[in-house]
Design a protein around this motif. Structure first.
Motif, PDB file in Angstrom:
ATOM      1  N   GLY A 159      -5.978  14.895   3.030  1.00  0.00           N
ATOM      2  CA  GLY A 159      -4.833  14.687   1.913  1.00  0.00           C
ATOM      3  C   GLY A 159      -3.681  15.388   2.130  1.00  0.00           C
ATOM      4  O   GLY A 159      -2.657  15.314   1.594  1.00  0.00           O
ATOM      5  N   ASP A 160      -3.706  16.508   3.287  1.00  0.00           N
ATOM      6  CA  ASP A 160      -2.466  17.214   3.487  1.00  0.00           C
ATOM      7  C   ASP A 160      -1.634  16.165   4.421  1.00  0.00           C
ATOM      8  O   ASP A 160      -2.014  15.473   5.169  1.00  0.00           O
ATOM      9  CB  ASP A 160      -2.751  18.478   4.536  1.00  0.00           C
ATOM     10  CG  ASP A 160      -3.330  19.517   3.797  1.00  0.00           C
ATOM     11  OD1 ASP A 160      -3.136  19.958   2.507  1.00  0.00           O
ATOM     12  OD2 ASP A 160      -3.770  20.525   4.598  1.00  0.00           O
ATOM     13  N   TYR A 202       8.622  11.992  20.183  1.00  0.00           N
ATOM     14  CA  TYR A 202       8.034  12.865  19.384  1.00  0.00           C
ATOM     15  C   TYR A 202       8.437  12.961  17.708  1.00  0.00           C
ATOM     16  O   TYR A 202       9.151  12.405  17.233  1.00  0.00           O
ATOM     17  CB  TYR A 202       8.322  14.460  19.828  1.00  0.00           C
ATOM     18  CG  TYR A 202       9.752  14.810  19.713  1.00  0.00           C
ATOM     19  CD1 TYR A 202      10.119  15.547  18.526  1.00  0.00           C
ATOM     20  CD2 TYR A 202      10.788  14.475  20.572  1.00  0.00           C
ATOM     21  CE1 TYR A 202      11.319  16.178  18.184  1.00  0.00           C
ATOM     22  CE2 TYR A 202      11.887  14.985  20.230  1.00  0.00           C
ATOM     23  CZ  TYR A 202      12.289  15.851  19.122  1.00  0.00           C
ATOM     24  OH  TYR A 202      13.618  16.166  19.085  1.00  0.00           O
ATOM     25  N   ILE A 203       7.661  13.485  16.953  1.00  0.00           N
ATOM     26  CA  ILE A 203       7.861  13.546  15.403  1.00  0.00           C
ATOM     27  C   ILE A 203       7.913  15.290  15.218  1.00  0.00           C
ATOM     28  O   ILE A 203       7.134  16.021  15.549  1.00  0.00           O
ATOM     29  CB  ILE A 203       6.644  13.351  14.694  1.00  0.00           C
ATOM     30  CG1 ILE A 203       6.235  11.667  15.009  1.00  0.00           C
ATOM     31  CG2 ILE A 203       6.666  13.414  13.007  1.00  0.00           C
ATOM     32  CD1 ILE A 203       5.040  11.184  14.386  1.00  0.00           C
ATOM     33  N   ILE A 225       9.023   9.320   8.041  1.00  0.00           N
ATOM     34  CA  ILE A 225       7.803   9.081   8.728  1.00  0.00           C
ATOM     35  C   ILE A 225       6.684  10.025   7.844  1.00  0.00           C
ATOM     36  O   ILE A 225       7.098  11.276   7.348  1.00  0.00           O
ATOM     37  CB  ILE A 225       7.708   9.561  10.013  1.00  0.00           C
ATOM     38  CG1 ILE A 225       8.374   8.711  10.986  1.00  0.00           C
ATOM     39  CG2 ILE A 225       6.068   9.758  10.564  1.00  0.00           C
ATOM     40  CD1 ILE A 225       7.618   7.297  11.091  1.00  0.00           C
ATOM     41  N   ARG A 226       5.535   9.577   7.538  1.00  0.00           N
ATOM     42  CA  ARG A 226       4.460  10.563   6.995  1.00  0.00           C
ATOM     43  C   ARG A 226       3.297  10.481   7.741  1.00  0.00           C
ATOM     44  O   ARG A 226       2.728   9.709   8.336  1.00  0.00           O
ATOM     45  CB  ARG A 226       4.158   9.846   5.394  1.00  0.00           C
ATOM     46  CG  ARG A 226       3.117  10.315   4.855  1.00  0.00           C
ATOM     47  CD  ARG A 226       2.668   9.897   3.518  1.00  0.00           C
ATOM     48  NE  ARG A 226       1.511  10.422   2.828  1.00  0.00           N
ATOM     49  CZ  ARG A 226       1.406  10.811   1.631  1.00  0.00           C
ATOM     50  NH1 ARG A 226       2.539  10.465   0.970  1.00  0.00           N
ATOM     51  NH2 ARG A 226       0.263  11.205   1.412  1.00  0.00           N
ATOM     52  N   VAL A 242      -5.332  11.861  11.850  1.00  0.00           N
ATOM     53  CA  VAL A 242      -4.023  11.595  10.971  1.00  0.00           C
ATOM     54  C   VAL A 242      -3.722  10.133  10.943  1.00  0.00           C
ATOM     55  O   VAL A 242      -4.115   9.314  11.985  1.00  0.00           O
ATOM     56  CB  VAL A 242      -2.986  12.356  11.679  1.00  0.00           C
ATOM     57  CG1 VAL A 242      -3.336  14.004  11.585  1.00  0.00           C
ATOM     58  CG2 VAL A 242      -2.700  11.795  13.126  1.00  0.00           C
ATOM     59  N   GLU A 243      -3.041   9.879  10.026  1.00  0.00           N
ATOM     60  CA  GLU A 243      -2.342   8.423   9.781  1.00  0.00           C
ATOM     61  C   GLU A 243      -0.992   8.591   9.743  1.00  0.00           C
ATOM     62  O   GLU A 243      -0.587   9.423   9.076  1.00  0.00           O
ATOM     63  CB  GLU A 243      -2.997   7.774   8.517  1.00  0.00           C
ATOM     64  CG  GLU A 243      -2.491   6.323   8.211  1.00  0.00           C
ATOM     65  CD  GLU A 243      -3.262   5.808   7.196  1.00  0.00           C
ATOM     66  OE1 GLU A 243      -4.223   5.026   7.389  1.00  0.00           O
ATOM     67  OE2 GLU A 243      -2.604   6.163   5.882  1.00  0.00           O
ATOM     68  N   ILE A 244      -0.388   7.774  10.728  1.00  0.00           N
ATOM     69  CA  ILE A 244       1.147   7.812  10.739  1.00  0.00           C
ATOM     70  C   ILE A 244       1.687   6.705  10.076  1.00  0.00           C
ATOM     71  O   ILE A 244       1.348   5.578  10.615  1.00  0.00           O
ATOM     72  CB  ILE A 244       1.633   8.266  12.126  1.00  0.00           C
ATOM     73  CG1 ILE A 244       0.908   9.612  12.837  1.00  0.00           C
ATOM     74  CG2 ILE A 244       3.095   8.222  12.513  1.00  0.00           C
ATOM     75  CD1 ILE A 244       1.277   9.757  14.170  1.00  0.00           C
ATOM     76  N   SER A 245       2.591   6.892   9.177  1.00  0.00           N
ATOM     77  CA  SER A 245       3.147   5.575   8.632  1.00  0.00           C
ATOM     78  C   SER A 245       4.433   5.638   8.203  1.00  0.00           C
ATOM     79  O   SER A 245       5.187   6.984   8.184  1.00  0.00           O
ATOM     80  CB  SER A 245       2.355   5.356   7.306  1.00  0.00           C
ATOM     81  OG  SER A 245       2.517   6.376   6.403  1.00  0.00           O
ATOM     82  N   ILE A 246       5.233   4.731   8.052  1.00  0.00           N
ATOM     83  CA  ILE A 246       6.833   4.722   7.433  1.00  0.00           C
ATOM     84  C   ILE A 246       6.494   4.703   6.054  1.00  0.00           C
ATOM     85  O   ILE A 246       5.923   3.779   5.551  1.00  0.00           O
ATOM     86  CB  ILE A 246       7.448   3.686   8.258  1.00  0.00           C
ATOM     87  CG1 ILE A 246       7.589   3.684   9.783  1.00  0.00           C
ATOM     88  CG2 ILE A 246       8.968   3.545   7.396  1.00  0.00           C
ATOM     89  CD1 ILE A 246       8.391   2.833  10.251  1.00  0.00           C
TER      90      ILE A 246
END
Length: 150
Positions: free
Chosen positions: A34-35, A65-66, A135-136, A145-149
């Protein structure tokens, strides 16, 4: 509980910050389910591979990169220690890289591990990320991790 911060010359004091968030971290002091953090992508984040200030190596357009802010790095305890986080359903991992100037043990970027092109290809082709997108990065387990817009 009331949380107050101490800021000195725009630098959040490490001990105060870690004390504030210590009760929120998991037993391993790594991000917990959840973080998350969010960041707006700038052109340089998606086009890192096309910029070489030294010309010391050939870059590739998929290198990306993020960025991780110092506040997020401290809050989530994102250390530049080689820990890998699997990107959910994508077959590659990211790791925290670079160093935050006042806190060198903390990273300032998430980049793909072992192949700098994987994250960029995912952002550009799978998510169709563009400069200005937010980006989240969310921890769906302690190592995934899940990377999403958003």
């Amino acid at each position: 509980m009331v949380i107050s911060t101490v800021i000195l010359s725009n630098t959040l004091l490490y001990d105060e910050y870690m004390l504030m968030f210590s009760e929120f971290k998991g037993a391993d002091n790594i991000p917990i389910i959840g973080d998350y953090f969010t960041v707006e992508l700038q052109p340089v984040h998606l086009n890192w591979g096309t910029v070489s200030t030294t010309g010391s190596r050939h870059r590739h357009p998929d290198e990306a990169y993020i960025p991780v802010s110092v506040a997020d790095a401290l809050r989530l305890n994102l250390l530049n220690n080689g820990t890998l986080f699997n990107v959910s359903g994508q077959g590659f991992s990211v790791k925290v890289t670079g160093t935050q100037s006042n806190y060198p043990q903390y990273g300032k970027n998430l980049s793909s591990s072992h192949n700098l092109r994987l994250l960029g290809a995912y952002l550009k082709r799978s998510l169709n990320a563009q400069p200005g997108d937010t980006i989240r990065v969310e921890w769906i387990s302690n190592m995934d991790v899940e990377i999403s817009i958003i």
